[in-house]
Scaffold this motif. Structure first.
Motif, PDB file in Angstrom:
ATOM      1  N   LEU A  81      -6.328   9.650   2.687  1.00  0.00           N
ATOM      2  CA  LEU A  81      -5.980   8.327   3.231  1.00  0.00           C
ATOM      3  C   LEU A  81      -7.086   7.807   4.155  1.00  0.00           C
ATOM      4  CD1 LEU A  81      -2.134   8.558   3.830  1.00  0.00           C
ATOM      5  CD2 LEU A  81      -3.356   7.310   2.038  1.00  0.00           C
ATOM      6  N   LYS A  82      -7.731   8.698   4.877  1.00  0.00           N
ATOM      7  CA  LYS A  82      -8.871   8.273   5.693  1.00  0.00           C
ATOM      8  C   LYS A  82      -9.943   7.649   4.790  1.00  0.00           C
ATOM      9  CE  LYS A  82      -8.850  11.374   9.718  1.00  0.00           C
ATOM     10  NZ  LYS A  82      -9.531  10.668  10.808  1.00  0.00           N
ATOM     11  N   GLY A  83     -10.150   8.260   3.652  1.00  0.00           N
ATOM     12  CA  GLY A  83     -11.175   7.759   2.731  1.00  0.00           C
ATOM     13  C   GLY A  83     -10.786   6.444   2.071  1.00  0.00           C
ATOM     14  N   LEU A  84      -9.507   6.234   1.844  1.00  0.00           N
ATOM     15  CA  LEU A  84      -9.074   5.053   1.086  1.00  0.00           C
ATOM     16  C   LEU A  84      -8.726   3.863   1.965  1.00  0.00           C
ATOM     17  CD1 LEU A  84      -6.794   6.550  -1.716  1.00  0.00           C
ATOM     18  CD2 LEU A  84      -9.149   5.729  -1.892  1.00  0.00           C
ATOM     19  N   GLY A  85      -8.271   4.093   3.174  1.00  0.00           N
ATOM     20  CA  GLY A  85      -7.851   2.987   4.040  1.00  0.00           C
ATOM     21  C   GLY A  85      -6.427   2.555   3.753  1.00  0.00           C
ATOM     22  N   ARG A  86      -5.969   1.556   4.526  1.00  0.00           N
ATOM     23  CA  ARG A  86      -4.552   1.197   4.504  1.00  0.00           C
ATOM     24  C   ARG A  86      -4.107   0.395   3.297  1.00  0.00           C
ATOM     25  NH1 ARG A  86      -1.863   2.435   9.130  1.00  0.00           N
ATOM     26  NH2 ARG A  86      -3.217   3.039  10.854  1.00  0.00           N
ATOM     27  N   GLY A 128       1.699  -4.307 -12.225  1.00  0.00           N
ATOM     28  CA  GLY A 128       2.433  -5.316 -11.453  1.00  0.00           C
ATOM     29  C   GLY A 128       1.539  -5.990 -10.428  1.00  0.00           C
ATOM     30  N   LEU A 129       0.748  -5.185  -9.704  1.00  0.00           N
ATOM     31  CA  LEU A 129      -0.144  -5.743  -8.681  1.00  0.00           C
ATOM     32  C   LEU A 129      -1.165  -6.677  -9.325  1.00  0.00           C
ATOM     33  CD1 LEU A 129      -0.795  -2.557  -6.505  1.00  0.00           C
ATOM     34  CD2 LEU A 129       0.453  -4.618  -5.795  1.00  0.00           C
ATOM     35  N   ASP A 130      -1.677  -6.272 -10.475  1.00  0.00           N
ATOM     36  CA  ASP A 130      -2.670  -7.104 -11.172  1.00  0.00           C
ATOM     37  C   ASP A 130      -2.079  -8.461 -11.522  1.00  0.00           C
ATOM     38  OD1 ASP A 130      -4.618  -5.269 -10.997  1.00  0.00           O
ATOM     39  OD2 ASP A 130      -4.575  -4.642 -13.105  1.00  0.00           O
ATOM     40  N   VAL A 131      -0.884  -8.427 -12.095  1.00  0.00           N
ATOM     41  CA  VAL A 131      -0.230  -9.669 -12.510  1.00  0.00           C
ATOM     42  C   VAL A 131       0.015 -10.561 -11.300  1.00  0.00           C
ATOM     43  CG1 VAL A 131       1.940 -10.594 -13.418  1.00  0.00           C
ATOM     44  CG2 VAL A 131       0.874  -8.655 -14.511  1.00  0.00           C
ATOM     45  N   LEU A 132       0.322  -9.932 -10.166  1.00  0.00           N
ATOM     46  CA  LEU A 132       0.611 -10.701  -8.957  1.00  0.00           C
ATOM     47  C   LEU A 132      -0.660 -11.078  -8.199  1.00  0.00           C
ATOM     48  CD1 LEU A 132       3.728  -8.669  -7.787  1.00  0.00           C
ATOM     49  CD2 LEU A 132       3.689 -10.866  -8.967  1.00  0.00           C
ATOM     50  N   GLY A 133      -1.803 -10.721  -8.748  1.00  0.00           N
ATOM     51  CA  GLY A 133      -3.070 -11.118  -8.130  1.00  0.00           C
ATOM     52  C   GLY A 133      -3.468 -10.262  -6.949  1.00  0.00           C
ATOM     53  N   ARG A 134      -2.903  -9.061  -6.830  1.00  0.00           N
ATOM     54  CA  ARG A 134      -3.249  -8.202  -5.698  1.00  0.00           C
ATOM     55  C   ARG A 134      -4.125  -7.051  -6.175  1.00  0.00           C
ATOM     56  NH1 ARG A 134       1.031  -7.658  -1.158  1.00  0.00           N
ATOM     57  NH2 ARG A 134      -0.961  -6.973  -0.321  1.00  0.00           N
ATOM     58  N   LYS A 135      -5.230  -7.420  -6.746  1.00  0.00           N
ATOM     59  CA  LYS A 135      -6.097  -6.440  -7.405  1.00  0.00           C
ATOM     60  C   LYS A 135      -6.811  -5.509  -6.434  1.00  0.00           C
ATOM     61  CE  LYS A 135      -7.081  -9.517 -11.300  1.00  0.00           C
ATOM     62  NZ  LYS A 135      -6.411  -9.080 -12.473  1.00  0.00           N
ATOM     63  N   GLU A 136      -6.904  -5.912  -5.168  1.00  0.00           N
ATOM     64  CA  GLU A 136      -7.703  -5.123  -4.216  1.00  0.00           C
ATOM     65  C   GLU A 136      -6.964  -3.875  -3.729  1.00  0.00           C
ATOM     66  OE1 GLU A 136      -4.982  -7.567  -2.121  1.00  0.00           O
ATOM     67  OE2 GLU A 136      -6.297  -8.051  -3.809  1.00  0.00           O
ATOM     68  N   THR A 137      -5.664  -3.799  -3.965  1.00  0.00           N
ATOM     69  CA  THR A 137      -4.908  -2.628  -3.498  1.00  0.00           C
ATOM     70  C   THR A 137      -5.207  -1.402  -4.378  1.00  0.00           C
ATOM     71  OG1 THR A 137      -3.154  -4.051  -2.680  1.00  0.00           O
ATOM     72  CG2 THR A 137      -2.570  -1.755  -3.069  1.00  0.00           C
ATOM     73  N   LYS A 193     -16.193   7.513  -3.559  1.00  0.00           N
ATOM     74  CA  LYS A 193     -16.854   7.313  -4.848  1.00  0.00           C
ATOM     75  C   LYS A 193     -15.810   6.969  -5.916  1.00  0.00           C
ATOM     76  CE  LYS A 193     -20.413   9.465  -7.643  1.00  0.00           C
ATOM     77  NZ  LYS A 193     -21.348  10.590  -7.738  1.00  0.00           N
ATOM     78  N   ALA A 194     -14.675   7.663  -5.858  1.00  0.00           N
ATOM     79  CA  ALA A 194     -13.602   7.378  -6.816  1.00  0.00           C
ATOM     80  C   ALA A 194     -13.126   5.940  -6.648  1.00  0.00           C
ATOM     81  CB  ALA A 194     -12.444   8.354  -6.604  1.00  0.00           C
ATOM     82  N   LYS A 195     -13.021   5.508  -5.409  1.00  0.00           N
ATOM     83  CA  LYS A 195     -12.537   4.147  -5.144  1.00  0.00           C
ATOM     84  C   LYS A 195     -13.487   3.108  -5.735  1.00  0.00           C
ATOM     85  CE  LYS A 195     -10.871   1.221  -1.415  1.00  0.00           C
ATOM     86  NZ  LYS A 195     -10.770   1.026   0.025  1.00  0.00           N
ATOM     87  N   GLU A 196     -14.761   3.441  -5.754  1.00  0.00           N
ATOM     88  CA  GLU A 196     -15.738   2.486  -6.292  1.00  0.00           C
ATOM     89  C   GLU A 196     -15.875   2.576  -7.800  1.00  0.00           C
ATOM     90  OE1 GLU A 196     -19.009   3.680  -3.864  1.00  0.00           O
ATOM     91  OE2 GLU A 196     -17.930   2.910  -2.097  1.00  0.00           O
ATOM     92  N   SER A 197     -15.315   3.612  -8.408  1.00  0.00           N
ATOM     93  CA  SER A 197     -15.466   3.760  -9.863  1.00  0.00           C
ATOM     94  C   SER A 197     -14.353   3.013 -10.593  1.00  0.00           C
ATOM     95  CB  SER A 197     -15.424   5.237 -10.248  1.00  0.00           C
ATOM     96  OG  SER A 197     -16.368   5.966  -9.503  1.00  0.00           O
ATOM     97  N   GLY A 217      -7.194   4.238 -19.518  1.00  0.00           N
ATOM     98  CA  GLY A 217      -8.120   3.863 -18.446  1.00  0.00           C
ATOM     99  C   GLY A 217      -7.449   3.048 -17.362  1.00  0.00           C
ATOM    100  N   ASP A 218      -6.154   3.245 -17.156  1.00  0.00           N
ATOM    101  CA  ASP A 218      -5.440   2.500 -16.113  1.00  0.00           C
ATOM    102  C   ASP A 218      -6.093   2.756 -14.755  1.00  0.00           C
ATOM    103  OD1 ASP A 218      -3.793   1.668 -18.099  1.00  0.00           O
ATOM    104  OD2 ASP A 218      -2.058   2.905 -17.518  1.00  0.00           O
ATOM    105  N   ASP A 219      -6.253   1.672 -13.998  1.00  0.00           N
ATOM    106  CA  ASP A 219      -7.011   1.741 -12.757  1.00  0.00           C
ATOM    107  C   ASP A 219      -6.188   2.423 -11.662  1.00  0.00           C
ATOM    108  OD1 ASP A 219      -8.680   1.380 -10.662  1.00  0.00           O
ATOM    109  OD2 ASP A 219      -8.539  -0.805 -10.601  1.00  0.00           O
ATOM    110  N   MET A 220      -6.516   3.663 -11.397  1.00  0.00           N
ATOM    111  CA  MET A 220      -5.826   4.393 -10.319  1.00  0.00           C
ATOM    112  C   MET A 220      -6.687   5.576  -9.910  1.00  0.00           C
ATOM    113  SD  MET A 220      -2.974   6.713 -12.311  1.00  0.00           S
ATOM    114  CE  MET A 220      -2.331   5.437 -13.377  1.00  0.00           C
ATOM    115  N   ILE A 221      -6.432   6.063  -8.708  1.00  0.00           N
ATOM    116  CA  ILE A 221      -6.993   7.366  -8.337  1.00  0.00           C
ATOM    117  C   ILE A 221      -5.841   8.355  -8.444  1.00  0.00           C
ATOM    118  CG2 ILE A 221      -8.058   8.751  -6.530  1.00  0.00           C
ATOM    119  CD1 ILE A 221      -9.279   6.163  -5.429  1.00  0.00           C
TER     120      ILE A 221
END
Ligand SMILES: Cc1ncc(C[n+]2csc(CCOP(=O)(O)OP(=O)(O)O)c2C)c(N)n1
Ligand code: SF4
Ligand SMILES: [Mg+2]
Lengths: 295, 384
Positions: A31-36, A81-90, A191-195, A116-120
């Motif tokens: 969580l320190k690496g990913l942020g809130r 769901g987040l993508d559809v709602l436009g909250r892609k940055e989460t 690095k995972a967050k940026e991939s 290839g679903d976007d998740m860590i």
């Protein structure tokens, strides 16, 4: 030395883990690496309980508790769901134990990775089903005692090579990490967050309760498991480029095994077998790393 | 031999005495000790069985079905989420007519996570065609496993042996563990009429159109219907050999009762205490425990309840949008009966909330004071 670990604590200290719990440190560091701006999907595992019983929560980000086999599929849905709602940055973080990853959740994980679903996806590995009282999983190492691999018949098969399985999905980023090396761990989280797409982190998280080890040996064990090459630290990019993150110290496995009650029954020849297997696996990894650097 | 054991181990001993040959199981709280003891028994050589440590409950049931299909006696155990994950394969076990015995520890379904007792997990399997028996004591748990194999293998239907989380699964009670030879006399080796066998090849479960599927369902119902007699017979012979037995239902002080309570599982023991207290006060209260839930003991329920003025059913479960499930079953059993006492439905103890003798007496009082039956009363609900 420059400190690379973010100071902000997202996880709160009031939680329900046992003393010396490695899984708890894994949550804290990731969580320190990913942020809130992160949502966590957590299937049944120790981390379900560590978070705290109703009405408490310790993790500090939104938590979606989900069924044991569904860490990845629930995360896929949350992301869609987040993508559809436009909250892609989460960032969507699927957070499962070894049982929830190697065993019952592997179908959902493989499905998400292939799409290839976007998740860590983080598998914190304490090498057994700890939440239900120490039963074997396919991540339990050769020779270990658990309640379903009793001393008379300890685990007689090697641990599943989950990183190779995930790398074979050719996802953008796969890596191993240890709570004994937080800088390396957090670097990999970032690095995972940026991939792109599905990212997989396999974090070794010693468990004094299940490993029958001293709570104050947790960090020592998390370092020894790397130093002995039992759990080498490495990364795989796009399923092709294999890179070691730490040079081998080649510490004999016995130094690691002898600190844990789950290996107490092992005879000298069993330890030799484990040493041989570890050496062989490590050679295999080095070969992969060399081959991909020659490409 | 008398031994003080937990409810979970009563399941393990039942399986061991039944000489199960394949165990395929997956751990889940509060079932784990069932599997751990069996795994130890296999490791010690105390039990000559193959233990398949599968990677999910879905696979546990699929593997049990496979074992049963070649003619091996198969046992598994689970709880709540695990049972729900097995659901597809429970239908399969029934349709494939594989007589597997499944121990289920009643536990509330998530979310939110709970590990405490409630019957919604097992009752969600009501319409699959698996037989269901609800137990009250550890002795009954052990004995029911043995009886279940006998009835199941006769009818080629799987059976679920059900016990409450913690109130029974983790409670230690003295259990009479019989001699193996006596159990062997009671329970012959499994010998199914059809099996996967290269010497006599058959295909099982192939695409069956509407010309025959209907008849195959009918055959399952015929077997279920026969099961009522088979349970009675199995119990009679059990009594002859072991000097103890259990009916499809068990009635307690019902002959002259004006008001009869209906319970299942461990609430029964609590209700029995409440009945004794109320009897001392001169109240004519009785108790009907429903032990075998599938097949449903329609005749017994009609017999026992027919003479009562009022009936009060306690359900540790809920069919949302309708009522307690035992309540609905009992009510439907009475509907076409000439003696049809009014019946009150109470929901109690969900998620492991304690049901005490006081709770039961409150239920009795409320029923006594009420003139028209109420079908869905939540007892002890907190405000908010
Ligand atoms: C379908 C289903 N089966 C079984 C369980 C019981 N269960 C809860 S957590 C758990 C083990 C978790 O092991 P792991 O994923 O390694 O996490 P750990 O507890 O070791 O941290 C099991 C078997 C469940 N909740 N759901
Ligand atoms: S059992 Fe192990 S993983 Fe679970 S909380 Fe305790 S130390 Fe942590
Ligand atoms: Mg684990």
């Amino acid at each position: 030395m420059r400190l690379t670990i973010p100071e902000e604590e997202i996880m709160s200290p009031g939680h329900l883990a046992c003393q010396g719990c490695g899984a708890t440190l894994a949550v804290r560091f990731v969580l320190k690496g990913l942020g809130r701006n992160t949502i966590m999907s957590i299937p049944a595992c120790c981390c379900t309980v560590i978070d705290g019983p109703f009405p408490y929560t310790a993790y500090g980000v939104p938590i979606w508790h989900t069924a044991f086999e569904t860490a990845a599929s629930a995360a896929s849905g949350i992301k869609a769901g987040l993508d559809v709602l436009g909250r892609k940055e989460t960032t969507v973080l699927a957070w499962a134990g070894d049982g929830g990853t190697f065993d019952i959740g592997i179908q959902a994980l493989s499905g998400a990775a292939e799409r290839g679903d976007d998740m860590i996806y983080v598998c914190y590995d304490n090498e057994a089903y700890m939440n239900t009282g120490i039963q074997r999983s396919s991540a339990t190492p050769y020779g270990a005692w658990t309640t379903t691999t009793p001393v008379k018949h300890p685990k007689n098969r090697p641990k599943k090579d989950i990183v190779a399985i995930m790398a074979a999905h050719r996802i953008s980023y796969t890596a191993t990490a240890s709570i004994g090396y937080p800088e390396d761990l957090i670097k990999k989280v970032k690095k995972a967050k940026e991939s792109e797409g599905t990212k997989f982190l396999h974090i070794i998280a010693p468990c004094p309760t299940g490993w029958r080890s001293r709570p104050d040996d947790t960090i020592k064990l998390a370092k020894l498991v790397v130093e002995t090459n039992i759990f080498p630290l490495y990364e795989v990019e796009n399923g092709e480029i294999w890179k070691l993150s730490k040079k081998s110290k080649g510490t004999p496995v016995i130094e690691y095994l002898k600190l844990q009650g789950r290996f107490r029954h092992l005879k000298e020849e069993d330890v030799q077998t484990i040493q041989m297997n570890v050496d062989k696996e490590y050679e295999r990894l080095l070969k992969r790393c060399n081959e991909s650097s020659n490409q | 031999m008398m031994k003080v054991i937990m409810g979970n181990h009563a399941l393990s001993y039942g399986a061991k005495l039944s000489r199960v040959q394949v165990i395929a199981a997956y751990p889940i709280t509060p079932q784990t000790q069932v599997v751990e003891l069996l795994s130890e028994m296999c490791a010690n050589g105390e039990l000559d069985a193959k233990f398949v440590k599968v990677e999910s409950e879905h696979s546990a049931m699929a593997a049990s079905i496979g074992a049963s299909a070649v003619g091996a006696r198969a046992f598994t155990a689970t709880s709540a989420q695990g049972l729900a994950l097995m659901h597809e394969m429970i239908h399969w076990a029934v349709g494939a007519r594989t007589p597997i015995v499944l121990g289920n520890i009643n536990r509330a379904m998530g979310p939110p996570w709970s590990i405490w007792t409630e019957q919604n997990d097992s009752l969600s399997e009501r319409d699959t065609g698996i037989m269901q028996v609800y137990c009250e004591s550890n002795q009954e748990v052990q004995d029911t496993v043995i009886q279940s194999f006998r009835v199941s293998e006769k009818l080629l239907l799987p059976c679920m042996v059900v016990l409450d989380a913690f109130y029974l699964s983790h409670t230690y009670e003295p259990v009479d563990i019989p001699e193996q030879s006596l159990v062997d006399e009671y329970l012959p080796a499994f010998n199914p009429p059809y099996r996967l066998d290269p010497d006599d090849p058959h295909t099982f479960g192939s695409l069956t159109d509407s010309k025959w599927y209907y008849e195959l369902r009918y055959k399952i119902e015929v077997a279920m219907n026969k099961a009522r007699d088979e349970w009675k017979k199995a119990n009679e012979e059990f009594e002859n050999l072991f000097d103890r037995g259990y009916g499809l239902v068990e009635d307690y002080k019902c002959e002259d009762a004006d008001l009869i309570l209906i319970t299942s599982g461990t609430i029964t023991g609590t209700a029995r205490i409440a009945v004794d207290i109320l009897r001392e006060k001169g109240k004519k209260v009785g108790l009907l425990k429903i032990r075998v839930f599938r097949p449903f003991p329609i005749d017994e329920v009609r017999d026992v309840l027919g003479g009562a003025k009022k009936v009060a059913c306690i359900d540790r479960n809920i069919s949302f949008g309708h009522s307690g499930i035992f309540f609905a079953e009992v009510k439907s059993a009475l509907y076409n009966n000439s003696n049809r006492p009014p019946i009150w439905g109470y929901i109690a103890g969900l998620g492991g909330r304690d049901v005490t003798p006081e709770t039961v007496m409150e239920i009795v009082k409320r029923t006594e004071e009420s003139d028209t039956p109420e079908e869905l009363i939540w007892i002890g609900l907190k405000k908010g």
